[in-house]
Design an enzyme around this catalytic site. Structure first.
Site, PDB file in Angstrom:
ATOM      1  N   CYS A 165       0.813  -1.224   0.000  1.00  0.00           N
ATOM      2  CA  CYS A 165       0.000   0.000   0.000  1.00  0.00           C
ATOM      3  C   CYS A 165       0.843   1.269   0.000  1.00  0.00           C
ATOM      4  CB  CYS A 165      -0.963  -0.011   1.179  1.00  0.00           C
ATOM      5  SG  CYS A 165      -2.036  -1.467   1.152  1.00  0.00           S
ATOM      6  N   PHE A 403       1.701  -3.498   3.956  1.00  0.00           N
ATOM      7  CA  PHE A 403       2.015  -4.826   4.485  1.00  0.00           C
ATOM      8  C   PHE A 403       3.487  -5.126   4.193  1.00  0.00           C
ATOM      9  CE2 PHE A 403      -2.539  -6.777   4.075  1.00  0.00           C
ATOM     10  CZ  PHE A 403      -2.938  -6.036   5.164  1.00  0.00           C
TER      11      PHE A 403
END
Length: 417
Positions: A165, A403
């Protein structure tokens, strides 16, 4: 070595709040939710049945039908958003050396839709391999950068970045540094993501990462609310044109803002959970401030990562308090993911666009969907709940985390010659 100054001269956006920069910004400042029930597949048996999709998008309105079939949806949206940005910046072969115009583009996952469709079709057969010859070139995430360069004839640096992300923020940082070091005059940068599909929603559901508030999708993304229960998946494509200042001035380009600084760090903690004290987030904001030659007191607005997850929101706020100290209470803080959902690899760039428009217009977009204060968050901080706020925004900071413990941060400031 004197580093070159970089400005933003073009913007393109396809988002859950609109398919142009103007429409996106107007809906952001008006606190509109982009969440609704999923239209791209039958989600009736899924734990989460809603998302923040790009709406009213037909790629063949912009791309030849035959060519559009060769592109995954993430690449289709990337091409269209880049067309917007290039046109906005007014880049032509007459005013730019195409050998020095590059593309650094990101996606967190890439062609997941194509991958799912091809593997599913194979599984339905008798085991005979009948794969589309465009399967691999549609799926690989670097292909968006390739198509953008081929479409416009850009022959400068061309590659893709993936850091979950944080991907599009890392892409922008790479673009920023390439121009600062004199490797290019202009870089088209940003990211796109389109994974509102069975594999995407089902995979994140299995991780218990998504909100399951199916009774009220439009209020499901609730950053900083006590009852937040996970993020809302979004899809988007955002593109910025980064340009060396003297080059932009020479060709009379419109200048939105200056790119002030950037940082990248790692949590080195857990594959999905943030460091509980926000260590990586603290380090990346400090790094970006140092890179920009700025003090914490120079920042007026922080567009947070703010995904509406129980752990992530708390860790980031701890980091902000550590970095900004007493000045934290003078900041405006907001999470535009309350409106767009979490657009994964495209999150960084569409939030950068929110920062740039905030700097341009002296308006901070709100954090919507706040109902109950979280006792673990400092209520004296200004989270810009409910409505946009007018204030002078000389500099805005944008956080994105991914992540794997990836952290990326960029600072945008008003341009002054």
């Amino acid at each position: 070595m004197q580093l070159k100054r970089i400005v933003v001269t073009g913007i393109g956006a396809l988002t859950p709040l609109g398919n142009s920069t103007t429409e996106y910004w107007n809906n952001l400042r008006n606190g509109v939710s982009g969440a609704d029930f999923i239209t791209q597949f039958d989600a009736s048996k899924f734990k989460t049945r809603f998302a923040c999709e790009i709406k009213n998008f037909d790629p063949t309105d912009f791309i030849d039908r035959k060519e559009a079939r060769k592109l995954d949806r993430f690449a289709q949206t990337a091409v269209v958003a880049s067309d917007q940005a290039v046109q906005d910046a007014g880049i032509t072969a007459e005013n730019a050396n195409m050998d020095r115009v590059g593309v650094v583009f990101a996606s967190g996952i890439g062609g997941l839709i194509t991958f799912q469709e091809e593997v599913t079709n194979f599984a339905k057969g008798d085991g005979t391999p009948r794969f589309n010859p465009f399967f691999i070139p549609k799926m690989i995430l670097d292909i968006a950068a390739g198509h953008i360069s081929m479409r416009h004839g850009f022959r400068g640096p061309n590659f893709s970045v993936v850091s979950a992300c944080a991907s599009s923020t890392n892409a922008m940082m790479e673009a920023f540094n390439l121009i600062r070091l004199g490797k290019a005059d202009i870089i088209i940068t940003g990211g796109s993501e389109s994974v509102v599909k069975e594999a995407g929603v089902g995979g994140f559901n299995a991780m218990k990462a998504l909100s399951e508030r199916n009774d009220d999708p439009k209020t499901a993304s609730r950053p900083y609310d006590k009852d937040r229960d996970g993020f809302v998946m979004g899809e988007a494509a955002g593109v910025l044109v980064f340009e060396e200042l003297e080059h932009a001035l020479k060709r009379g380009a419109k200048i939105y803002c200056e790119v002030a600084g950037a940082g990248a760090t790692a949590d080195a903690h857990h594959i999905t959970a943030p460091h509980p004290e926000g260590l990586g987030a603290k380090n990346v904001m400090n790094q970006a401030l140092e890179d920009a030659g700025m003090q914490p007191s120079d920042i007026d607005y922080i567009n947070t990562h703010g995904t509406s997850t129980p752990l992530g929101d708390i860790a980031e706020v701890k980091a902000i308090l550590d970095v900004f100290g007493e000045h934290a209470y003078k900041l405006n803080i907001s999470s535009t993911k309350s409106m767009t959902g979490h657009c994964l690899g495209a999150a960084g760039v569409i939030e950068a666009i929110a920062c740039i428009m905030s700097v341009q217009n002296d308006v901070v977009p709100p954090t919507i969907n706040h109902f109950t204060d979280d006792p673990e968050l400092d209520s004296k901080l200004n989270f810009t709940f409910h409505e946009a706020q007018h204030r002078t925004v000389n500099a805005a900071l944008s956080n994105t985390f991914g992540f794997g413990g990836h952290n990326a941060c960029m600072i945008f400031k008003k341009f002054s010659a």
